[in-house]
Design a protein around this motif. Sequence first.
Motif, PDB file in Angstrom:
ATOM      1  N   THR A   1     -10.932   6.877  -3.247  1.00 42.96           N
ATOM      2  CA  THR A   1      -9.767   6.832  -2.362  1.00 42.96           C
ATOM      3  C   THR A   1      -9.929   7.814  -1.206  1.00 42.96           C
ATOM      4  N   TYR A   2      -9.639   7.352   0.000  1.00 46.54           N
ATOM      5  CA  TYR A   2      -9.715   8.229   1.176  1.00 46.54           C
ATOM      6  C   TYR A   2      -8.811   9.441   0.934  1.00 46.54           C
ATOM      7  N   THR A   3      -9.366  10.633   1.108  1.00 49.62           N
ATOM      8  CA  THR A   3      -8.669  11.851   0.692  1.00 49.62           C
ATOM      9  C   THR A   3      -8.700  12.923   1.771  1.00 49.62           C
TER      10      THR A   3
ATOM     11  N   GLY B   1       0.847  -1.183   0.000  1.00 50.06           N
ATOM     12  CA  GLY B   1       0.000   0.000   0.000  1.00 50.06           C
ATOM     13  C   GLY B   1       0.884   1.236   0.000  1.00 50.06           C
ATOM     14  N   TYR B   2       0.288   2.413  -0.105  1.00 47.18           N
ATOM     15  CA  TYR B   2       1.090   3.634  -0.141  1.00 47.18           C
ATOM     16  C   TYR B   2       0.223   4.867   0.101  1.00 47.18           C
ATOM     17  N   ILE B   3       0.891   5.922   0.587  1.00 48.45           N
ATOM     18  CA  ILE B   3       0.258   7.233   0.714  1.00 48.45           C
ATOM     19  C   ILE B   3       0.725   8.081  -0.458  1.00 48.45           C
ATOM     20  N   LEU B   4      -0.220   8.644  -1.168  1.00 47.80           N
ATOM     21  CA  LEU B   4       0.076   9.452  -2.349  1.00 47.80           C
ATOM     22  C   LEU B   4      -0.060  10.932  -1.988  1.00 47.80           C
ATOM     23  N   ILE B   5       0.929  11.724  -2.384  1.00 49.07           N
ATOM     24  CA  ILE B   5       0.898  13.169  -2.108  1.00 49.07           C
ATOM     25  C   ILE B   5       0.976  13.942  -3.414  1.00 49.07           C
ATOM     26  N   HIS B   6       0.042  14.858  -3.601  1.00 52.44           N
ATOM     27  CA  HIS B   6       0.100  15.781  -4.734  1.00 52.44           C
ATOM     28  C   HIS B   6       0.036  17.201  -4.188  1.00 52.44           C
ATOM     29  N   GLY B   7       1.116  17.942  -4.361  1.00 53.00           N
ATOM     30  CA  GLY B   7       1.173  19.291  -3.789  1.00 53.00           C
ATOM     31  C   GLY B   7       1.234  20.388  -4.811  1.00 53.00           C
ATOM     32  N   GLY B   8       1.023  20.055  -6.084  1.00 56.96           N
ATOM     33  CA  GLY B   8       1.169  21.043  -7.146  1.00 56.96           C
ATOM     34  C   GLY B   8      -0.122  21.771  -7.474  1.00 56.96           C
ATOM     35  N   ALA B   9       0.011  22.722  -8.369  1.00 59.57           N
ATOM     36  CA  ALA B   9      -1.135  23.465  -8.890  1.00 59.57           C
ATOM     37  C   ALA B   9      -0.755  23.983 -10.263  1.00 59.57           C
ATOM     38  N   SER B  10      -1.734  24.130 -11.124  1.00 59.54           N
ATOM     39  CA  SER B  10      -1.440  24.524 -12.499  1.00 59.54           C
ATOM     40  C   SER B  10      -0.961  25.970 -12.584  1.00 59.54           C
ATOM     41  N   PRO B  11      -0.133  26.286 -13.595  1.00 63.61           N
ATOM     42  CA  PRO B  11       0.317  27.665 -13.787  1.00 63.61           C
ATOM     43  C   PRO B  11      -0.844  28.623 -14.027  1.00 63.61           C
TER      44      PRO B  11
ATOM     45  N   ALA C   1      -4.098   3.853  -3.959  1.00 57.15           N
ATOM     46  CA  ALA C   1      -3.508   4.438  -2.751  1.00 57.15           C
ATOM     47  C   ALA C   1      -4.377   4.192  -1.520  1.00 57.15           C
ATOM     48  N   ASN C   2      -3.724   4.057  -0.375  1.00 59.23           N
ATOM     49  CA  ASN C   2      -4.441   3.974   0.902  1.00 59.23           C
ATOM     50  C   ASN C   2      -5.001   5.333   1.296  1.00 59.23           C
ATOM     51  N   LEU C   3      -4.255   6.385   0.935  1.00 59.32           N
ATOM     52  CA  LEU C   3      -4.626   7.745   1.323  1.00 59.32           C
ATOM     53  C   LEU C   3      -4.071   8.702   0.278  1.00 59.32           C
TER      54      LEU C   3
END
Length: 321
Positions: free
Chosen positions: A273-275, A172-182, A254-256
């Motif tokens: 997915t739990y978010t 399993g894994y925790i997925l992180i997305h911290g970006g934003a479009s220009p 993803a788990n989270l």
Amino acid sequence: MRILTLIPGGISDQILFFPTLKTLKEEYPEAIIDVIVEPRSKNTYRVCKSVNEVLMFDFQDNNGLADYLNLLGIIRDREYELVITGEKNWIVSFLLWLDGIPTRIGYKTKNSWFLSNVVEQKTEQYTVSMYHDLLKALNIHSSAPELSINVPKEDIDWAESEQKRLNIKNTGYILIHGGASPLTASQGIYKIYPVPQWQRIIEDIQKKQPNLPVVLLCGPDDLKWTTDVLNLCPTVKVVSPPDIGKLAGIIAGANLMLCTDSAPMQLAVAVGTYTIALFGPTRAKKLLPPNSDRYIGIQSLSDQIADIPTDKILEQIWKNN
């Protein structure tokens, strides 16, 4: 019957419109449904089976007469009987009228003269419901269905192969997305949570759950953010899906999902997915399903996403652990 929908905006806007398209297809199962979207949003429909053809028009561009005449021709060639538009520019409504589409549905504005049926736009509610309200003009008063997508098998296979490559399929894994479009940044909307604060969150996860990998989701606009995080947290893994279907496949496993308000956040909701999502200038109540304990929005007390304390995020992460 041939139906056209015009939905301006980015990938998130299209995904939030999917439940409306689903209801439309259920109500008119024999209908052919086409969409007109901005070029940046075309690939969204890889994961939507309700739509026949995706046409493009840049609603945000400084369009001239030739651009609108071209749009007029594209629409006229297909002889639509019904159009639903989220675009409130009166010129677009005028073109739909010129094309002779009998039923033209949109939001009521001071310039909505060329629409045959108008609906009050209730902007303070969940955006899925706001879009679904357009169907009231067709005497469809059911509630919007839950957000969902259809991920192609080849994209699921790709996601599984990436999980094997990263050695995360069995853990399993925790997925992180911290970006934003220009584009959002150019509009003065900053939705990137500071890297040092992500560092603290990642280190806390690794300390408490050392066997649960942390994976960064890196799109074309996220390269600098990803590099900065890797410099501080070199043991995290990185995945870069090449299209929206493969992105959805990775998110589904993803788990989270930890993210800011973004298109990947909407995909996380769509695949269940739990978010935990961070909000600054935008509002969680408009962009996440109401009354859900599976999709958690943490709202900044200011309009600055950086003002969200890391303790508040960590508290939510470990709340059910």
